[in-house]
Design a protein around this motif. Structure first.
Motif, short mmCIF file in Angstrom:
data_model
loop_
_atom_site.label_atom_id
_atom_site.label_comp_id
_atom_site.label_asym_id
_atom_site.label_seq_id
_atom_site.Cartn_x
_atom_site.Cartn_y
_atom_site.Cartn_z
N PHE A 20 0.83 -1.20 0.00
CA PHE A 20 0.00 0.00 0.00
C PHE A 20 0.87 1.25 0.00
O PHE A 20 0.61 2.21 -0.73
CB PHE A 20 -0.94 0.01 1.22
N TYR A 21 1.92 1.27 0.83
CA TYR A 21 2.80 2.43 0.88
C TYR A 21 3.53 2.63 -0.44
O TYR A 21 3.63 3.76 -0.93
CB TYR A 21 3.82 2.30 2.02
N VAL A 22 4.03 1.57 -1.03
CA VAL A 22 4.75 1.70 -2.30
C VAL A 22 3.81 2.23 -3.39
O VAL A 22 4.20 3.08 -4.19
CB VAL A 22 5.39 0.34 -2.70
N ALA A 23 2.57 1.78 -3.39
CA ALA A 23 1.62 2.22 -4.40
C ALA A 23 1.18 3.68 -4.18
O ALA A 23 0.85 4.38 -5.14
CB ALA A 23 0.41 1.31 -4.41
N ASN A 24 1.16 4.13 -2.94
CA ASN A 24 0.64 5.47 -2.62
C ASN A 24 1.67 6.36 -1.94
O ASN A 24 1.31 7.27 -1.20
CB ASN A 24 -0.59 5.34 -1.72
N SER A 25 2.94 6.12 -2.17
CA SER A 25 3.98 6.85 -1.44
C SER A 25 3.97 8.34 -1.75
O SER A 25 4.25 9.16 -0.86
CB SER A 25 5.35 6.26 -1.73
N LEU A 26 3.65 8.73 -2.96
CA LEU A 26 3.63 10.14 -3.31
C LEU A 26 2.57 10.89 -2.49
O LEU A 26 2.84 11.96 -1.93
CB LEU A 26 3.37 10.33 -4.80
N VAL A 27 1.40 10.32 -2.38
CA VAL A 27 0.33 10.96 -1.62
C VAL A 27 0.66 10.99 -0.13
O VAL A 27 0.49 12.01 0.54
CB VAL A 27 -1.02 10.23 -1.87
N ILE A 28 1.13 9.87 0.40
CA ILE A 28 1.46 9.79 1.83
C ILE A 28 2.56 10.77 2.18
O ILE A 28 2.46 11.53 3.14
CB ILE A 28 1.85 8.34 2.21
N ASN A 29 3.64 10.78 1.40
CA ASN A 29 4.75 11.70 1.68
C ASN A 29 4.34 13.15 1.46
O ASN A 29 4.79 14.04 2.19
CB ASN A 29 5.95 11.36 0.80
N GLY A 30 3.47 13.40 0.50
CA GLY A 30 2.96 14.75 0.28
C GLY A 30 2.16 15.25 1.47
O GLY A 30 2.27 16.42 1.87
N LEU A 31 1.33 14.39 2.05
CA LEU A 31 0.55 14.76 3.23
C LEU A 31 1.47 15.05 4.42
O LEU A 31 1.26 16.03 5.15
CB LEU A 31 -0.43 13.65 3.60
N ILE A 32 2.49 14.23 4.60
CA ILE A 32 3.43 14.44 5.71
C ILE A 32 4.19 15.75 5.51
O ILE A 32 4.32 16.55 6.45
CB ILE A 32 4.39 13.25 5.84
N LEU A 33 4.68 16.01 4.32
CA LEU A 33 5.40 17.25 4.06
C LEU A 33 4.48 18.47 4.16
O LEU A 33 4.89 19.52 4.65
CB LEU A 33 6.07 17.21 2.69
N GLY A 34 3.24 18.34 3.70
CA GLY A 34 2.28 19.44 3.83
C GLY A 34 1.99 19.76 5.28
O GLY A 34 1.94 20.94 5.67
N TYR A 35 1.81 18.74 6.11
CA TYR A 35 1.58 18.95 7.53
C TYR A 35 2.79 19.61 8.19
O TYR A 35 2.65 20.54 8.99
CB TYR A 35 1.26 17.62 8.21
#
Length: 130
Positions: A20-35
């Motif tokens: 799941f993380y590999v498939a959605n890493s851009l979104v997950i990392n974007g949310l973390i960086l945005g926060y």
């Protein structure tokens, strides 16, 4: 080789989570960086608001740092125009130093957060509150 070893070691749930993380890493990392960016800007807002309050109270002149005239009295805070301080800052969130949570920035929050004791503590030792 290492990838296969890790997949084998983390089990069924870990493999599903990793996929799941590999498939959605851009979104997950974007949310973390945005926060992280929101928290960073919120921390800066805290010190911008504190500086604006000190300038509005006439404790220092704008642009002149480390030249504090006096400490804050309780009558100073009652006469302060909190809305003027609020309108001077453009970002809508604020966060206390060393905190990971942020709040909406309002005049009521300023009144409750920047008490006489906190402002005098900052004036006494500016480096300690950072």
């Amino acid at each position: 080789m290492i990838y296969a070893f890790i997949r084998n070691y983390i089990g069924g749930f870990g493999r599903a989570l990793m996929d799941f993380y590999v498939a959605n890493s851009l979104v997950i990392n974007g949310l973390i960086l945005g926060y992280a960016l929101i928290v960073f800007l919120s921390h800066r807002n805290y010190f911008f608001a504190l500086e604006k309050i000190i300038v509005e109270l006439g404790l220092i002149k704008e642009g002149e740092k480390n030249k504090l005239v006096r400490k804050v009295n309780s009558t100073d805070l009652t006469s302060l125009m909190w809305d003027k301080v609020r309108k001077a800052i453009w970002f809508p969130f604020i966060s206390e130093p060393k905190k990971w949570t942020f709040r909406f920035f309002s005049a009521d929050y300023l009144k409750s957060e920047f008490t006489q004791e906190k402002i005098n503590q900052f004036i006494k030792d500016p480096g300690k509150s950072r």
